[in-house]
Design a protein around this motif. Structure first.
Motif, short mmCIF file in Angstrom:
data_model
loop_
_atom_site.label_atom_id
_atom_site.label_comp_id
_atom_site.label_asym_id
_atom_site.label_seq_id
_atom_site.Cartn_x
_atom_site.Cartn_y
_atom_site.Cartn_z
N GLY A 41 -18.10 5.45 -20.98
CA GLY A 41 -18.22 3.89 -20.71
C GLY A 41 -18.28 3.55 -19.37
N ALA A 42 -18.20 4.76 -18.45
CA ALA A 42 -17.98 4.31 -16.89
C ALA A 42 -19.56 3.78 -16.39
N GLY A 43 -20.51 3.78 -17.01
CA GLY A 43 -21.79 3.53 -16.57
C GLY A 43 -22.94 4.47 -15.99
N LYS A 44 -22.55 5.69 -16.17
CA LYS A 44 -23.25 6.74 -15.66
C LYS A 44 -24.69 6.73 -16.06
N SER A 45 -25.03 6.65 -17.47
CA SER A 45 -26.22 6.52 -17.99
C SER A 45 -27.11 5.26 -17.54
N THR A 46 -26.35 4.30 -17.52
CA THR A 46 -26.95 3.19 -17.19
C THR A 46 -27.39 3.18 -15.57
N LEU A 47 -26.71 3.48 -14.84
CA LEU A 47 -26.92 3.83 -13.10
C LEU A 47 -28.40 4.63 -13.44
N LEU A 48 -28.39 5.80 -14.00
CA LEU A 48 -29.47 6.60 -14.03
C LEU A 48 -30.69 5.97 -14.51
N LYS A 49 -30.46 5.00 -15.62
CA LYS A 49 -31.78 4.20 -16.01
C LYS A 49 -32.19 3.24 -15.10
N VAL A 50 -31.30 2.67 -14.39
CA VAL A 50 -31.73 1.73 -13.33
C VAL A 50 -32.62 2.31 -12.07
N LEU A 51 -31.94 3.73 -11.89
CA LEU A 51 -32.68 4.54 -10.91
C LEU A 51 -34.27 4.84 -11.20
N ALA A 52 -34.26 4.97 -12.55
CA ALA A 52 -35.67 5.41 -13.15
C ALA A 52 -36.57 4.36 -13.52
N GLY A 53 -35.99 3.03 -13.13
CA GLY A 53 -36.68 1.68 -13.40
C GLY A 53 -36.96 1.51 -14.87
N LEU A 54 -35.79 1.84 -15.59
CA LEU A 54 -35.84 1.51 -17.01
C LEU A 54 -35.06 0.45 -17.39
N LEU A 55 -34.19 -0.08 -16.69
CA LEU A 55 -33.51 -1.40 -16.96
C LEU A 55 -33.72 -2.39 -16.00
N PRO A 56 -33.52 -3.63 -16.35
CA PRO A 56 -33.56 -4.72 -15.47
C PRO A 56 -32.28 -5.00 -14.85
N HIS A 57 -32.28 -5.41 -13.53
CA HIS A 57 -30.91 -5.09 -12.72
C HIS A 57 -31.14 -5.98 -11.73
#
Length: 277
Positions: A41-57
């Motif tokens: 739940g720290a946000g590790k995978s979410t950060l990686l998806k943002v770096l890949a351009g897979l999540l809005p941010h």
């Protein structure tokens, strides 16, 4: 001055109605392997998806000195490859064809694979010890075999930056060691690797480490630094501790009082010896 492969500035992102990342700033150096660690739940995978351009941010991401949002999808896919968690693919697809999908960013529309594509796929399959069963369908693979095939697809892209989310899932210790060899080879070629890992002892073999908690980066530094070790121990509520064991950095449960009495797991055989500046 060291060159930067990927940089994130003031990144905030949500999943559904829950904000997961809170103003994250982080950089990843070119030609280095950086591991991202932290509790669930720290946000590790979410950060990686943002770096890949897979999540809005909100905030900005740059890839090889270019704003990520300004890069055409094809160019982005050539420069950055992705291996996500629990990726699904058609069970009827054979391994060779799956890995060939990694070459799509380099191919003209509807063009047949060329000799260079075939060579890249063969190299990737051999690097992951999947060549001998390249004609098997995904539905007939074990979880570990499927993970190796997906890793081969990511390698076949031959991108400058590779993002991997829990790449060791379902891999037995020998194949985890093989993955480590692959990562070191990529770095020796000047590639940049960013991996989210739960296996802390493996994560400590990277050159740099990003420690996360509650959607923020609490520390970024070299894996050999005492400050990094202290940050990792703190983020896991001091329930683990990092020690030099038979010439390697290892993360052990705090209940282990005397780490010198613990046998070295087969997984860490051949890892780099610890050194601090």
């Amino acid at each position: 001055m060291k060159k930067i492969a990927v940089q994130a500035r003031s990144i905030s992102a949500s999943l559904g109605n829950c904000q997961v990342l809170h103003g994250v700033d982080v950089i990843f150096e070119r030609g280095c392997w950086t591991s991202i660690v932290g509790p669930n739940g720290a946000g590790k995978s979410t950060l990686l998806k943002v770096l890949a351009g897979l999540l809005p941010h909100t905030g900005s991401v740059t890839l090889l000195d270019q704003p990520l949002h300004s890069l055409p999808g094809r160019v982005r896919a050539q420069q950055m490859s992705w291996l996500g968690q629990s990726e699904s693919s058609g069970d009827d697809l054979c391994v060779f064809d799956l890995v060939m999908l990694g070459r799509l960013p380099h191919q003209a529309w509807l063009a047949a694979p060329n000799p260079g594509d075939h060579a890249a796929v063969e190299q990737a399959l051999k690097a992951t010890q999947a060549w001998d069963w390249r004609h098997r369908s995904l539905g007939h693979l074990s979880g570990g075999e499927r993970q190796r095939a997906l890793l081969a697809r990511a390698l076949a892209v031959q991108a400058q930056v590779l993002l991997m989310d829990e790449p060791l899932a379902n891999l037995d210790p020998p194949h985890q060691a093989d993955w480590l060899d692959v990562v070191r080879s990529l770095v020796n070629e000047g590639k940049t690797v960013v991996s989210v890992l739960h296996e802390l002892t493996m994560a400590l073999q990277a050159q740099h480490m990003v420690v996360m908690s509650q959607g923020q980066v609490t520390h970024q530094g070299a894996c050999t630094e005492a400050a990094t070790h202290l940050a990792v121990e703190a983020v896991f509520d001091h329930r683990i501790s990092i020690h030099a064991l038979d010439g390697h950095w290892v993360a052990l449960p705090q209940a282990v009082i005397n780490p010198k009495s613990v046998a070295v797991p087969p997984l860490i055989a051949g890892l780099q010896k610890p050194r601090r500046p």
